[in-house]
Design a protein around this motif. Structure first.
Motif, short mmCIF file in Angstrom:
data_model
loop_
_atom_site.label_atom_id
_atom_site.label_comp_id
_atom_site.label_asym_id
_atom_site.label_seq_id
_atom_site.Cartn_x
_atom_site.Cartn_y
_atom_site.Cartn_z
N TYR A 87 78.44 -23.08 -10.56
CA TYR A 87 77.55 -23.69 -11.35
C TYR A 87 76.65 -24.55 -10.66
CZ TYR A 87 81.18 -22.34 -14.70
OH TYR A 87 82.16 -21.58 -15.50
N ASP A 88 75.38 -24.62 -11.52
CA ASP A 88 74.40 -25.53 -10.84
C ASP A 88 74.52 -26.90 -11.35
OD1 ASP A 88 73.18 -25.52 -13.36
OD2 ASP A 88 71.81 -24.05 -13.14
N LYS B 26 73.20 -28.40 -13.67
CA LYS B 26 73.01 -28.36 -15.19
C LYS B 26 74.10 -27.80 -15.78
CE LYS B 26 68.15 -29.02 -15.39
NZ LYS B 26 66.84 -28.57 -15.83
N GLN B 27 75.35 -27.47 -14.97
CA GLN B 27 76.46 -26.74 -15.61
C GLN B 27 76.12 -25.24 -16.03
OE1 GLN B 27 79.76 -28.02 -15.22
NE2 GLN B 27 78.76 -29.36 -13.59
N HIS B 28 75.00 -24.81 -15.52
CA HIS B 28 74.91 -23.41 -15.75
C HIS B 28 75.54 -22.44 -14.78
CE1 HIS B 28 71.17 -24.76 -18.08
NE2 HIS B 28 72.12 -25.23 -18.89
#
Length: 227
Positions: free
Chosen positions: A73-74, A76-78
């Motif tokens: 994940y990045d 931003k939790q994407h």
């Protein structure tokens, strides 16, 4: 002198196990127990979400992330589409949240991810995400107490602010008197020697850039406050 096998998590002979899967450095048991007791007196059940982690376990996590078997994940939790990234981009994406095998502070047994299970709402499981420890999160009272009291027992927060390396981790406490000694032993040569002896995805890129990676993700931490 601290042995290289202890610094890189190859050996666990420095670890005291509370249970089959949970252990910390033998010399951290007493200060940790004192911190737990103080937290208990303040109404918290301070618990270990993750303590010692072996090299093999960290290597398994790393290789599975590199090959897309577990998600990355990045900030931003994407979820990151690893298949579209270059090797350099993959390594940085993973190291924002997961250490290179051999360089994790969890290998030392001095660093602990903490939480209080009694603060979780019924049916909610621990995610180890920043919002849980921030204002309005279930662990916000614990965060406030730890920020005020952990230092009295020798603990501090190496990832309390994002500095361009490892992401913000308000749950990660470190026993500074011992962790600082381990950090001085963990050099690029020590880590390179360990990684050359294993099968790690991205080995050629990692070894070619080991000093830059360690400067950004291993040595780039928040300093302990002695004030």
């Amino acid at each position: 002198m601290i042995q290289h096998s202890l610094v890189t998590g190859v050996s666990d002979q420095h670890i005291y196990y509370f249970s089959e899967k949970t252990g910390i450095h033998k010399d951290v048991v007493k200060p940790w127990t004192n911190l737990v007791n103080a937290a208990n007196n303040a109404g918290f059940q301070l618990s270990i979400a993750s303590g010692y982690r072996s090299f093999e376990r960290q290597l398994n996590i790393w290789n599975r992330k590199m090959t897309g078997k577990i998600p990355v994940y990045d900030m931003k939790q994407h979820q990151v589409d690893m298949a579209t990234l270059t090797m350099e981009e993959k390594v940085h994406a993973i190291m924002t949240f997961s250490a290179l095998p051999g360089s994790s502070r969890h290998h030392w047994g001095t660093d602990i991810d903490v939480y209080d299970p009694t603060l979780l709402p019924e049916g909610q499981h621990l995610a180890l995400e920043a919002w849980e420890y921030q204002k309005n999160g279930p662990f916000a009272p614990l965060t406030k107490w730890l920020n005020k009291n952990a230092q009295k027992f020798g603990f501090y927060f190496p990832y309390i602010e994002f500095q361009g390396g490892v992401a913000y981790e308000p749950w990660h406490v470190s026993y500074e008197p011992l962790a600082s000694s381990y950090l001085t032993v963990l050099t690029p040569d020590v880590l390179t020697s360990t990684l050359k002896a294993c099968h790690i995805e991205g080995k050629d890129f990692i070894i070619a850039n080991i000093e830059q990676l360690m400067n950004q993700y291993v040595y780039n931490i928040n300093e302990a406050s002695h004030g």
